[in-house]
Design a protein around this motif. Structure first.
Motif, PDB file in Angstrom:
ATOM      1  N   ARG A  58       0.833  -1.200   0.000  1.00  0.00           N
ATOM      2  CA  ARG A  58       0.000   0.000   0.000  1.00  0.00           C
ATOM      3  C   ARG A  58       0.872   1.256   0.000  1.00  0.00           C
ATOM      4  O   ARG A  58       1.876   1.322   0.744  1.00  0.00           O
ATOM      5  N   ILE A  59       0.520   2.236  -0.823  1.00  0.00           N
ATOM      6  CA  ILE A  59       1.229   3.523  -0.816  1.00  0.00           C
ATOM      7  C   ILE A  59       0.875   4.259   0.486  1.00  0.00           C
ATOM      8  O   ILE A  59      -0.300   4.484   0.784  1.00  0.00           O
ATOM      9  N   ASN A  67       9.710  15.426 -12.578  1.00  0.00           N
ATOM     10  CA  ASN A  67       9.910  14.234 -13.396  1.00  0.00           C
ATOM     11  C   ASN A  67      10.332  13.002 -12.589  1.00  0.00           C
ATOM     12  O   ASN A  67      10.584  11.942 -13.160  1.00  0.00           O
ATOM     13  N   ALA A  68      10.444  13.144 -11.289  1.00  0.00           N
ATOM     14  CA  ALA A  68      10.794  12.009 -10.434  1.00  0.00           C
ATOM     15  C   ALA A  68      10.072  12.165  -9.094  1.00  0.00           C
ATOM     16  O   ALA A  68       9.753  13.287  -8.680  1.00  0.00           O
ATOM     17  N   SER A  69       9.840  11.058  -8.430  1.00  0.00           N
ATOM     18  CA  SER A  69       9.091  11.100  -7.164  1.00  0.00           C
ATOM     19  C   SER A  69       9.598  10.019  -6.220  1.00  0.00           C
ATOM     20  O   SER A  69      10.076   8.963  -6.643  1.00  0.00           O
ATOM     21  N   PHE A  70       9.478  10.308  -4.928  1.00  0.00           N
ATOM     22  CA  PHE A  70       9.727   9.310  -3.896  1.00  0.00           C
ATOM     23  C   PHE A  70       8.384   8.970  -3.234  1.00  0.00           C
ATOM     24  O   PHE A  70       7.490   9.819  -3.129  1.00  0.00           O
ATOM     25  N   ALA A  71       8.245   7.737  -2.803  1.00  0.00           N
ATOM     26  CA  ALA A  71       7.036   7.316  -2.091  1.00  0.00           C
ATOM     27  C   ALA A  71       7.410   6.172  -1.155  1.00  0.00           C
ATOM     28  O   ALA A  71       8.540   5.653  -1.203  1.00  0.00           O
ATOM     29  N   GLU A  72       6.471   5.794  -0.287  1.00  0.00           N
ATOM     30  CA  GLU A  72       6.677   4.659   0.614  1.00  0.00           C
ATOM     31  C   GLU A  72       5.642   3.588   0.331  1.00  0.00           C
ATOM     32  O   GLU A  72       4.453   3.883   0.177  1.00  0.00           O
ATOM     33  N   LYS A 103       1.093  10.486 -10.943  1.00  0.00           N
ATOM     34  CA  LYS A 103       1.075  11.777 -10.249  1.00  0.00           C
ATOM     35  C   LYS A 103      -0.329  12.212  -9.842  1.00  0.00           C
ATOM     36  O   LYS A 103      -0.521  12.783  -8.765  1.00  0.00           O
ATOM     37  N   ARG A 104      -1.347  11.947 -10.693  1.00  0.00           N
ATOM     38  CA  ARG A 104      -2.683  12.501 -10.424  1.00  0.00           C
ATOM     39  C   ARG A 104      -3.717  11.481  -9.964  1.00  0.00           C
ATOM     40  O   ARG A 104      -4.577  11.795  -9.144  1.00  0.00           O
ATOM     41  N   LEU A 105      -3.650  10.284 -10.490  1.00  0.00           N
ATOM     42  CA  LEU A 105      -4.744   9.335 -10.253  1.00  0.00           C
ATOM     43  C   LEU A 105      -4.459   8.317  -9.159  1.00  0.00           C
ATOM     44  O   LEU A 105      -5.373   7.642  -8.703  1.00  0.00           O
ATOM     45  N   LEU A 106      -3.196   8.214  -8.725  1.00  0.00           N
ATOM     46  CA  LEU A 106      -2.895   7.358  -7.576  1.00  0.00           C
ATOM     47  C   LEU A 106      -2.964   8.187  -6.302  1.00  0.00           C
ATOM     48  O   LEU A 106      -2.712   9.390  -6.299  1.00  0.00           O
ATOM     49  N   ASP A 107      -3.306   7.503  -5.205  1.00  0.00           N
ATOM     50  CA  ASP A 107      -3.462   8.180  -3.901  1.00  0.00           C
ATOM     51  C   ASP A 107      -2.825   7.349  -2.800  1.00  0.00           C
ATOM     52  O   ASP A 107      -2.601   6.138  -2.954  1.00  0.00           O
ATOM     53  N   ILE A 108      -2.596   8.005  -1.679  1.00  0.00           N
ATOM     54  CA  ILE A 108      -2.178   7.274  -0.478  1.00  0.00           C
ATOM     55  C   ILE A 108      -3.285   6.275  -0.117  1.00  0.00           C
ATOM     56  O   ILE A 108      -4.464   6.617  -0.094  1.00  0.00           O
ATOM     57  N   GLY A 109      -2.891   5.048   0.124  1.00  0.00           N
ATOM     58  CA  GLY A 109      -3.856   3.990   0.409  1.00  0.00           C
ATOM     59  C   GLY A 109      -4.037   3.029  -0.738  1.00  0.00           C
ATOM     60  O   GLY A 109      -4.491   1.893  -0.546  1.00  0.00           O
ATOM     61  N   SER A 139      -7.972   2.651  -3.762  1.00  0.00           N
ATOM     62  CA  SER A 139      -8.637   3.009  -2.509  1.00  0.00           C
ATOM     63  C   SER A 139      -9.508   4.239  -2.743  1.00  0.00           C
ATOM     64  O   SER A 139      -9.009   5.282  -3.170  1.00  0.00           O
ATOM     65  N   VAL A 140     -10.813   4.107  -2.477  1.00  0.00           N
ATOM     66  CA  VAL A 140     -11.714   5.236  -2.724  1.00  0.00           C
ATOM     67  C   VAL A 140     -12.117   5.950  -1.436  1.00  0.00           C
ATOM     68  O   VAL A 140     -12.927   6.869  -1.463  1.00  0.00           O
ATOM     69  N   ARG A 141     -11.548   5.541  -0.314  1.00  0.00           N
ATOM     70  CA  ARG A 141     -11.787   6.239   0.952  1.00  0.00           C
ATOM     71  C   ARG A 141     -10.432   6.621   1.546  1.00  0.00           C
ATOM     72  O   ARG A 141      -9.573   5.758   1.735  1.00  0.00           O
ATOM     73  N   PRO A 142     -10.212   7.884   1.890  1.00  0.00           N
ATOM     74  CA  PRO A 142      -8.905   8.307   2.407  1.00  0.00           C
ATOM     75  C   PRO A 142      -8.596   7.685   3.765  1.00  0.00           C
ATOM     76  O   PRO A 142      -9.481   7.510   4.600  1.00  0.00           O
TER      77      PRO A 142
END
Length: 574
Positions: A58-59, A67-72, A103-109, A139-142
């Motif tokens: 899970r993000i 042009n680059a990103s970090f995530a967990e 960048k836009r359509l993925l979310d935490i969770g 995930s559609v609920r934060p």
């Protein structure tokens, strides 16, 4: 259904993903080859030890940087940082996968799979360099946002209402909660290892029973339509396990769900887990030593030592444990010797010590109430309370040298009962007489008195070898060994009062006062479920209600003056 702004944004993203031809909930297997914790523990930069990894999880955080990103990413073993560069995941001219999807359509969770290699950043953090990612579940609920750095959580979600009702969210955002339940499993495994090494057999006995036996407790009742008979959810496993000893097994045990239709507090839940074990040709002295071995082994297997912290206490579970009789414990804590006292004398002692009691309580329950009120909480270090009154133990063998007592013990740790054990009664004539005594208590108004189980008596008539049995409350033992203050913290899905969908209708304060209820007792009365005076007036046993209210007062440390059955009876008459 009313959606929040964030929920609507996520649903819009869901629709846009589908327009792009991306299935947000794919069915295909996603094969991983490593866990986050393994990489963090074993990665060697000099050896380039993880050149081709595939993880899923899970993000939990994102830092978008052009042009680059970090995530967990968090999998079941822990969190690991990953790095995504636009040109690595978008090989051709089309950059939609990074610019739009990541960048836009993925979310935490969101749950994703990532493939790539492991490297170390300039700041020394082990990181997965991603060259391919796959959306596995949108995930559609934060999620509640929880900050974590270097394994330390800074703002864990602590609201009990949310944590217990939505345990799935609690497990996602509070890693330490997941660890508690891993430890619970290890405690059970520790016990199984010991029992199996001795050759004892793990068995399963009925949950639905025609007679709820083996303990003094109020059962849940249901109905079997095909047989057209009432059935009860078991309150204990004891009588069925002893039938197996009669049948020829030398040692049997069961990890079981039991159910008691009683109050709820920090150490009680109506559905709970117990381990019961019965060994032929043993007595309660042997079982005390075995119980010491079980508890000390579980502590050592979990912590590497027998000394544990619980709250502000340090408790040493190394054997041997102190032993003291129940009557001596009462004398030790009150200065009063109650041995040989009759029921009337015991009531006077209860009155002198402000210990609540009611008319339907017999001699055994009066002694038990004295111990519970004045002694139990004082035994912090492990202590065996031994040699109970006959009246409190209808399934226990008479003491071989102390008339009026039985060979029973309870293990007290941190002021709470952890284990209960007997030299089991195997005399069928004596057992039938004890059941009949319980019937008299039931007729007197004790709704926790034991039922008569004639088939169990018949089993004893075929002959049961001398046997010792013991039960350990797994929930309480887990609380102790994981330093958790409430039973709800060691149950994945504790029982909760349903969230009402209708406006609550309650009687006013003035209506309770008109019944003669003291103002300070109004809230406790409501907390016990009597939210209207009409409901209160349906009560038939004033003594039982007084006992319940006094018990609520004690358990919640309200410090209110005790109630007499006569005072409560006056309320109900108005």
């Amino acid at each position: 259904m009313i959606l929040s702004e964030q929920e609507q944004i996520r649903r819009d993203a869901l629709a846009e993903l589908r327009k792009l031809g991306i299935d947000p909930y794919p069915a295909a297997e996603y094969k991983t080859n490593v866990m986050a914790s393994e990489i963090l523990k074993n990665y060697d930069q000099a050896k380039n030890s993880y050149p081709d990894v595939c993880l899923a999880g899970r993000i939990m955080s994102r830092r978008i940087m052009g042009n680059a990103s970090f995530a967990e990413l968090m999998d079941s073993s822990g969190r690991i940082q990953f790095y995504v560069r636009r040109d690595d995941i978008c090989k051709g001219e089309d950059k939609t996968l990074y610019n739009t999807v990541f960048k836009r359509l993925l979310d935490i969770g969101d749950i994703i799979g990532i493939k790539g290699h492991v490297f170390t950043t300039q700041t020394g953090e082990v990181t997965v360099h991603v060259n391919e990612f796959t959306l596995l579940s949108k995930s559609v609920r934060p999620l509640p946002i929880v900050k974590e750095k270097d394994g330390v959580v800074f703002d864990a979600v602590t609201d009990p209402e949310m944590r217990y009702r939505q345990r799935y969210v609690d497990l996602i955002v509070n890693p330490h909660v997941r660890d508690v339940f891993r430890k619970r499993t290890r405690i059970i495994q520790s016990m199984r290892e010991l029992f199996n090494s001795r050759g004892y057999l793990e068995v399963e006995t009925p949950i639905l029973q025609p007679i709820p036996g083996g303990a003094s407790a109020r059962p849940f009742i249901t109905h079997h339509n095909a047989l057209d008979i009432p059935l009860y959810l078991r309150i204990a496993d004891e009588l069925y396990l002893k039938r197996l000893i009669v049948g020829g097994y030398e040692g049997v045990y069961e990890f079981a769900k039991d159910f008691r239709n009683e109050g709820m507090d920090r150490t009680h839940n109506p559905e709970f887990t117990v381990m019961e074990i019965y060994i032929a040709y043993k007595d309660y002295n042997w079982m005390m030593k075995f119980t010491e071995e079980i508890v000390s082994k579980a502590a050592t297997d979990l912590h590497g030592k027998t000394e544990i912290a619980y709250g502000d206490q340090v408790i040493d579970l190394k054997p041997p444990y102190k032993r003291i009789s129940m009557l001596d414990a009462i004398k030790e804590n009150t200065g009063i010797d109650i041995s040989g006292m009759d029921e009337e004398s015991l009531r006077k002692v209860c009155d002198s010590l402000d210990v609540p009691h009611s008319p339907e309580m017999g001699k055994g329950k009066l002694i038990d109430s004295l111990f519970s009120e004045k002694c139990e909480h004082n035994y912090i270090q492990p202590t065996f309370i031994i040699d109970y009154p006959t009246e409190t133990s209808p399934l226990t063998k008479m003491h071989r040298s102390k008339p009026g007592l039985v060979e029973r013990f309870e293990l007290m740790i941190n002021g709470k009962e952890i284990a209960n054990a007997y030299s089991e009664l195997n005399d069928p004539v004596d057992q039938m007489e004890r059941f009949l005594d319980q019937l008299k208590l039931s007729e007197k108004g004790d709704d926790e008195a034991m039922f008569i189980d004639l088939d169990f008596v018949r089993a004893l008539e075929y002959g049961m070898p001398p046997t010792s049995g013991m039960g350990i409350g797994i929930d309480r033992l887990t609380m102790l060994l994981t330093n958790q203050p409430s039973i709800q913290d060691v149950l994945l899905f504790p029982q909760m009062k349903p969230v009402s969908q209708k406006p609550r209708v309650e009687s006013t304060r003035e209506e309770y006062l008109e019944m003669g209820i003291p103002e300070e007792w109004i809230e406790p009365v409501k907390k016990l479920g009597f939210t209207t005076v009409a409901k209160l007036k349906e009560v038939e046993k004033a003594g039982k209600l007084a006992n319940d209210l006094n018990g609520f007062n004690k358990k919640n440390k309200l410090g209110l003056a005790g109630l007499s059955p006569q005072a409560v009876e006056e309320w109900l008459k108005k």
